[in-house]
Design a protein around this motif. Structure first.
Motif, PDB file in Angstrom:
ATOM      1  N   LEU A 185      44.294  43.212  25.841  1.00  0.00           N
ATOM      2  CA  LEU A 185      44.262  43.769  27.186  1.00  0.00           C
ATOM      3  C   LEU A 185      43.432  45.042  27.243  1.00  0.00           C
ATOM      4  CD1 LEU A 185      47.925  43.099  28.334  1.00  0.00           C
ATOM      5  CD2 LEU A 185      45.860  42.024  29.174  1.00  0.00           C
ATOM      6  N   ALA A 241      39.910  43.926  27.447  1.00  0.00           N
ATOM      7  CA  ALA A 241      39.633  43.451  28.803  1.00  0.00           C
ATOM      8  C   ALA A 241      39.482  44.612  29.770  1.00  0.00           C
ATOM      9  CB  ALA A 241      40.751  42.529  29.266  1.00  0.00           C
ATOM     10  N   ILE A 243      42.246  46.148  31.043  1.00  0.00           N
ATOM     11  CA  ILE A 243      43.444  46.200  31.871  1.00  0.00           C
ATOM     12  C   ILE A 243      44.341  47.325  31.410  1.00  0.00           C
ATOM     13  CG2 ILE A 243      45.543  44.916  32.414  1.00  0.00           C
ATOM     14  CD1 ILE A 243      43.782  42.434  32.464  1.00  0.00           C
ATOM     15  N   TYR A 244      44.394  47.573  30.110  1.00  0.00           N
ATOM     16  CA  TYR A 244      45.113  48.728  29.585  1.00  0.00           C
ATOM     17  C   TYR A 244      44.086  49.777  29.191  1.00  0.00           C
ATOM     18  CZ  TYR A 244      49.668  46.403  29.048  1.00  0.00           C
ATOM     19  OH  TYR A 244      50.871  45.785  29.249  1.00  0.00           O
ATOM     20  N   PRO A 293      37.927  46.474  34.332  1.00  0.00           N
ATOM     21  CA  PRO A 293      37.619  45.098  33.917  1.00  0.00           C
ATOM     22  C   PRO A 293      36.406  44.523  34.644  1.00  0.00           C
ATOM     23  CG  PRO A 293      39.955  45.313  34.318  1.00  0.00           C
ATOM     24  CD  PRO A 293      39.337  46.608  34.708  1.00  0.00           C
ATOM     25  N   LYS A 294      36.274  44.858  35.929  1.00  0.00           N
ATOM     26  CA  LYS A 294      35.224  44.179  36.676  1.00  0.00           C
ATOM     27  C   LYS A 294      33.832  44.588  36.236  1.00  0.00           C
ATOM     28  CE  LYS A 294      35.709  47.324  40.638  1.00  0.00           C
ATOM     29  NZ  LYS A 294      34.402  47.914  40.938  1.00  0.00           N
ATOM     30  N   MET A 337      38.629  35.949  30.764  1.00  0.00           N
ATOM     31  CA  MET A 337      39.920  35.922  30.073  1.00  0.00           C
ATOM     32  C   MET A 337      40.757  34.724  30.476  1.00  0.00           C
ATOM     33  SD  MET A 337      42.446  39.070  29.476  1.00  0.00           S
ATOM     34  CE  MET A 337      44.055  38.880  28.717  1.00  0.00           C
ATOM     35  N   LYS A 361      41.528  40.995  38.467  1.00  0.00           N
ATOM     36  CA  LYS A 361      40.796  42.185  38.018  1.00  0.00           C
ATOM     37  C   LYS A 361      39.668  41.787  37.086  1.00  0.00           C
ATOM     38  CE  LYS A 361      44.276  45.802  38.121  1.00  0.00           C
ATOM     39  NZ  LYS A 361      45.064  46.689  37.267  1.00  0.00           N
ATOM     40  N   VAL A 362      39.974  40.896  36.134  1.00  0.00           N
ATOM     41  CA  VAL A 362      38.949  40.458  35.185  1.00  0.00           C
ATOM     42  C   VAL A 362      37.841  39.707  35.917  1.00  0.00           C
ATOM     43  CG1 VAL A 362      38.522  38.873  33.280  1.00  0.00           C
ATOM     44  CG2 VAL A 362      40.467  40.411  33.194  1.00  0.00           C
ATOM     45  N   ASP A 363      38.222  38.969  36.956  1.00  0.00           N
ATOM     46  CA  ASP A 363      37.215  38.235  37.717  1.00  0.00           C
ATOM     47  C   ASP A 363      36.317  39.163  38.515  1.00  0.00           C
ATOM     48  OD1 ASP A 363      39.144  35.232  38.576  1.00  0.00           O
ATOM     49  OD2 ASP A 363      37.940  35.770  36.828  1.00  0.00           O
ATOM     50  N   GLY A 364      36.708  40.430  38.567  1.00  0.00           N
ATOM     51  CA  GLY A 364      35.822  41.390  39.208  1.00  0.00           C
ATOM     52  C   GLY A 364      36.290  41.904  40.551  1.00  0.00           C
ATOM     53  N   ALA A 365      37.511  41.570  40.968  1.00  0.00           N
ATOM     54  CA  ALA A 365      37.952  41.970  42.302  1.00  0.00           C
ATOM     55  C   ALA A 365      38.265  43.451  42.372  1.00  0.00           C
ATOM     56  CB  ALA A 365      39.188  41.158  42.691  1.00  0.00           C
TER      57      ALA A 365
END
Lengths: 362, 296, 319
Positions: free
Chosen positions: A47, A50, A52-53, A72-73, A79, C207-211
């Motif tokens: 994470l 990624a 996220i953390y 992340p974006k 993921m 979030k990972v998808d970019g939003a």
């Protein structure tokens, strides 16, 4: 395809050190597995890669770019979550298209890419359905498609196979590995299943309690474990660890409960230089112990406690004095509980560990 | 479960500030009036929310009854009125909690004929607005000769709270594993003893939450009191404050010796138990205030 | 068929059963209450609507007279319009609109702080109506007492608002705001807890998808919240249709003639106040409209929303 570098990476939740000073270098296109028991910090590490953390300490680099503070974006990672996390209110097509819609790609380009990846993953006919109408395996492939459609620099997978039944799992293992080789994306794969890690990964990072135990190929992890944790975590049944004492006298030897093993001069000096106390473990895997009829050739004597026939092998649990060990023998071996047997160790695969630190000597 | 709240939080401090400011601005219509209530009760006079001075004299009504000459109404002693309010609140609470506990237990643990129907009825009644039956209710209360009697309010309010109470208690009983009850029975307890010694203590949070809610609603009741308890002797704080406020504020009648802050003080007095609950029983309130809906 | 499990000399099956007497004891009191306070009044409302009953409580059946009167009353359309206007405006702006906004905003901050705001918004709902009325008197009074005017005159310097008494100047605004702030807490709590139950991985995937946060709310959270929002709307519609306490206190249907009179308040005025003349018959007829509507809607809601609620199957049988 990027190189990923984790430098002194740590994540603390209050007093809990979920990830403690992790250093990993991943080459581009490499398939790395983070392997360990639940709670060892592997998912937390994932994470952090990624985004996220946010790490408590340390930095993360993609190629030479410091991405530690990027959300992340902005990292271009894909993921796949353990629960697949598909958007329940969107059709499969829209699920996969979502990352591309965010990037504001033109509609026909989105369509092309979605169909391409769907065909690659063999879910082309499912594009019009909703996630709740799909089986576990299908959902998982949709999740993969969504992660891959944006052509990420890094692919992250969090135990993607754990919710599938055994047969599908075996199939998907090969599929994912093949796909990764074909696409060449740098991949980090989290799992607690050693079979997955050993069979799929180029290198494995074994973790426990937030710390890295060892990084190596499957070969290295299996045959040259760096400490007792790795030795006993990898392998089914795990490596036998027999409690012994290092003895120096007329030569070097290791004295275990029911037997003594002599060491050569070099090995003896090696052990002496590395251990912190005379207490050691003698490590040998069950498949590297052989039955012998010649007492003179034997390294140890044992009495059989229990035998477990497993079809292809027979697992014998035996008492070598102070410890119980497991031995794998051919299924036709004439062993019965209570019997006294003679054992020979394959000395190429013998290990010695410092009992206090757990570190391997050899 | 609260993971999600941390991960929805914007990472940039600037964005977080914007959200806090937005929430505070949106909540000003609540914050300011309640601040006014507390400040006004201790002020000599008020301009908007700024007091001209602080005093305790507004609370004189606790010592001697308020007199409003020419008002057409003789204000009773505040303690009598408070007692009436307390009585109604307490009786409603006890009745509601008992009936809901028994009924909720039956709905949750006992398979009896008509259970499905009863359950459906409870759910329908929860949505149904009981207050639409006020006219007929008046007839019923009259029929039972309860007009003017606090029990008219107590029984009516209990009935109105039952669908909610049953649902809440059923929900709590549902969470107790079946095995615990079995274990008690196997250990030798009779069913009744099991209910009182094992099951009830295990749903204590539910009982507490429901009691607090029932008390607050009983204590605050307005329309039932207005309709069924007209005489000054049977007044609750609702009537007392309503008459007072109407006369002094809205009537724009300059009333001898009664200032606005005095009336605000009476308002604060009425609010005291609720304020106490908000300070000491927050988690119960959040849990059950909108009706024990699953997940809240 | 093996030997049945026996405990304390009783077969297990018998232990699990409960005497029907006990069941009756458990639910009889509840049933009595429901019959007396729900079934009977519904029946009575139907019956009374066809009488000309007043304070003398005479059962004098007069057929459809009450309904004819209702239809012929020139003010009935105004009352109807008031009711609909009141319900929909309060619903959209506050119960749903404000509630949704609060739910989302409070979920974007740490839970502890979020709870402070949730408790704050719970206050109006749990405040005695009369105290709440007092607060609104304080807000809407003329200068120098009223909070609004204090703000307008002292802080913004707009002298022309000095003597404005807002309840008379903008009665609908006051009524809608007052009811709305109470109602917003319902939406806030229901939708708030629905947000908490969105699987965390779905948020992470977005979030990972970019939003961005905005896209996350718009494309992911709101569609997932469709059902809770619908539930709040449906539930509160019925609740608002029959509520009149705050209107009674604030404007009593005025100022003037029926400016803010809604249907439920009209019932009260006609049947239960001295001004109305204690017209129970006509009041019942007016109530009947609400009762029928209430029954129809609550059964409808039950059918639509019911399958979303788990029905827990109990294990105890009744002998």
């Amino acid at each position: 395809m990027v190189r990923v570098k984790l430098v002194n990476l740590s994540k603390y939740f209050g007093k809990v050190r979920a990830v403690d000073n992790v250093n990993i270098n991943i080459s581009h296109g490499e398939f790395i597995a983070l392997l360990g028991p639940s709670g060892c910090g592997k998912t937390t590490t994932l994470l952090m890669i990624a985004g996220i953390y946010k790490p408590t300490k340390g930095r993360i680099y993609f190629d030479d770019k410091d991405v530690t503070d990027l959300p992340p974006k902005d990292r271009n990672v894909g993921m796949v979550f353990q629960s697949y996390a598909l958007y329940p209110h969107m059709k499969v097509y829209d699920n996969i298209a979502f990352p591309l819609k965010i990037k504001k790609l033109p509609k026909n380009e989105i369509d092309k890419k979605v169909k391409e990846i769907a065909n690659l993953l063999k879910i082309g006919e499912l594009l019009d359905r909703y996630p709740r109408q799909l089986s576990g395996g299908q959902q998982q492939r949709v999740a993969l498609a969504r992660a891959l459609v944006k052509e990420p620099d890094v692919l992250l997978l969090d135990e993607p196979l754990s919710n599938l039944d055994a047969l599908l799992r075996v199939y998907m293992r090969a599929e994912i590995k093949r796909l990764q080789k074909e696409l060449g994306i740098t991949t980090v794969y989290v799992t607690h299943d050693q079979v997955e890690a050993l069979s799929m990964a180029d290198r494995i990072v074994v973790m426990n309690k937030g710390k890295i135990q060892q990084i190596g190929t499957s070969e290295e992890i299996y045959h040259k474990p760096a400490n007792t944790f790795v030795a006993s975590f990898i392998g089914t049944p795990p490596m036998n660890l027999i409690r012994c004492e290092f003895k120096e006298g007329e030569g070097y030897a290791i004295k275990c409960g029911g037997f003594t093993y002599k060491l050569s001069k070099e090995l003896g000096e090696l052990v002496k230089s590395k251990i912190t106390s005379p207490e050691v473990y003698l490590g040998i895997r069950p498949e590297h112990i052989y039955l012998t009829k010649e007492p003179k050739e034997a390294h140890a004597k044992a009495s059989v406690i229990v035998t477990e026939p497993l079809g292809r092998d027979l697992i014998v649990t035996a008492d070598v004095g102070e410890d119980l060990i497991k031995i794998i023998v051919p299924p036709t071996a004439p062993i019965a509980p209570g019997q006294k047997i003679y054992l020979k160790f394959d000395e190429r695969y013998l290990h010695v560990f410092d009992r206090k630190t757990g570190e391997a000597v050899f | 479960m609260t993971e999600i709240e941390y991960e929805l939080m914007p990472s940039k401090k600037k964005h977080r500030m914007i959200i806090y400011i937005a929430l505070i601005l949106l909540s000003l219509p609540i914050i300011i009036p309640y601040a006014w209530l507390v400040i006004g009760a201790f002020a000599t006079d008020l301009r908007g929310v700024i007091p001209t001075g602080l005093t305790l004299s507004n609370w004189k009504f606790l010592i001697e009854p308020i007199q409003v000459p020419g008002a057409g109404v003789k204000y009773p002693d505040i303690w009598l009125v408070t007692f009436n309010t307390l009585f109604i609140a307490a009786a409603t609470t006890i009745l509601t909690v008992f009936l809901s506990a028994f009924g909720g237990y039956a709905l949750s643990r006992v398979k009896f004929a008509g259970r499905g129907l009863f359950l459906a009825l409870t759910m329908v009644l929860r949505a149904f607005p009981g207050i639409a039956l006020l006219v007929a209710l008046f007839y019923v209360i009259n029929m039972f000769r309860l007009y003017g009697n606090p029990w008219s309010v107590i029984l009516s309010k209990t009935a109105l709270m039952l669908p909610l109470g049953l649902w809440v208690m059923k929900g709590f009983f549902d969470t107790i594993s079946w095995e615990i009850e079995m274990a008690a029975l196997v250990d030798g307890l009779s069913r009744i003893k099991t209910f009182f010694k094992i099951m009830l203590p295990l749903v204590r949070p539910g009982l507490a939450a429901l009691s607090i809610l029932a008390f607050i609603y009983g204590w605050s009741e307005y329309i039932l009191v207005v309709v069924f308890l007209p005489t000054e002797k049977s007044w609750t704080l609702t009537m007392y404050l309503q008459r007072l406020a109407y006369q002094a504020f809205a009537g724009e009648v300059s009333v001898a010796g009664i200032t606005r802050p005095m009336i605000i003080a009476v308002g604060l007095w009425y609010m005291i138990p609720i304020i106490l609950f908000f300070i000491f029983a927050q988690k119960y309130l959040l849990r059950v205030a909108v009706g024990g809906v699953k997940g809240v | 068929m093996g030997k049945a499990l026996v405990i304390r000399d009783m077969p297990l099956k018998r232990l699990l059963t409960i005497k029907s007497v006990t069941v009756i004891l458990l639910i009889a009191p509840v049933l009595v209450f429901i019959i007396i306070f729900y079934f009977m009044p519904v029946f009575l409302t139907f019956a009374m609507a066809f009488t000309d009953m007043d304070y003398r409580f005479q059962w004098n059946f007069v057929g459809f007279v009450n309904f004819q009167r209702m239809i012929r009353d020139p003010l009935i359309t105004k009352i109807l319009f008031n009711t609909l206007f009141y319900v929909f405006t309060t619903l959209l702006c506050f119960n749903v609109g404000y509630g949704l906004l609060l739910a989302i905003l409070t979920s974007l901050i740490p839970p502890r702080v979020g709870n402070v705001f949730r408790l704050l918004w719970l206050l109006p709902r749990l405040t005695p109506p009369v105290v709440y009325y007092l607060l609104w008197l304080g807000i809407t009074s003329p200068y120098p007492y009223g909070l609004i005017n204090f703000f307008l005159v002292d802080i913004l310097g707009l002298e022309q608002y000095k003597d404005v008494y807002w309840i008379y100047a903008a009665p609908w605004a006051v009524v809608i705001l007052a009811n709305g702030f109470v109602g917003a807490s319902f939406g806030m709590l229901i939708i708030g807890s629905a947000i908490k139950s969105i699987p965390i991985d779905v948020i992470r995937a977005a979030k990972v998808d970019g939003a961005s946060l905005f896209r996350l709310i718009k494309d992911i959270m709101l569609p997932i919240l469709k059902w809770p929002i619908l539930f709040v709307t449906a539930y509160q519609t019925l609740s608002l249709l029959t509520s009149f306490e705050y209107i009674l206190l604030l404007t009593d249907g005025g100022p003037g003639f029926y400016t803010t009179e809604v249907w439920a308040l009209h019932v009260y005025h006609k049947a239960l106040s001295a001004f109305g003349g204690w017209e129970f018959g006509y009041g019942a007829a007016l109530s009947l409209v609400l009762v029928v509507l209430g029954l129809a809607l609550s059964i409808l809601y039950f059918k639509i929303f019911r399958f979303r609620e788990l029905i827990f199957e109990p294990k105890v049988e009744v002998t």
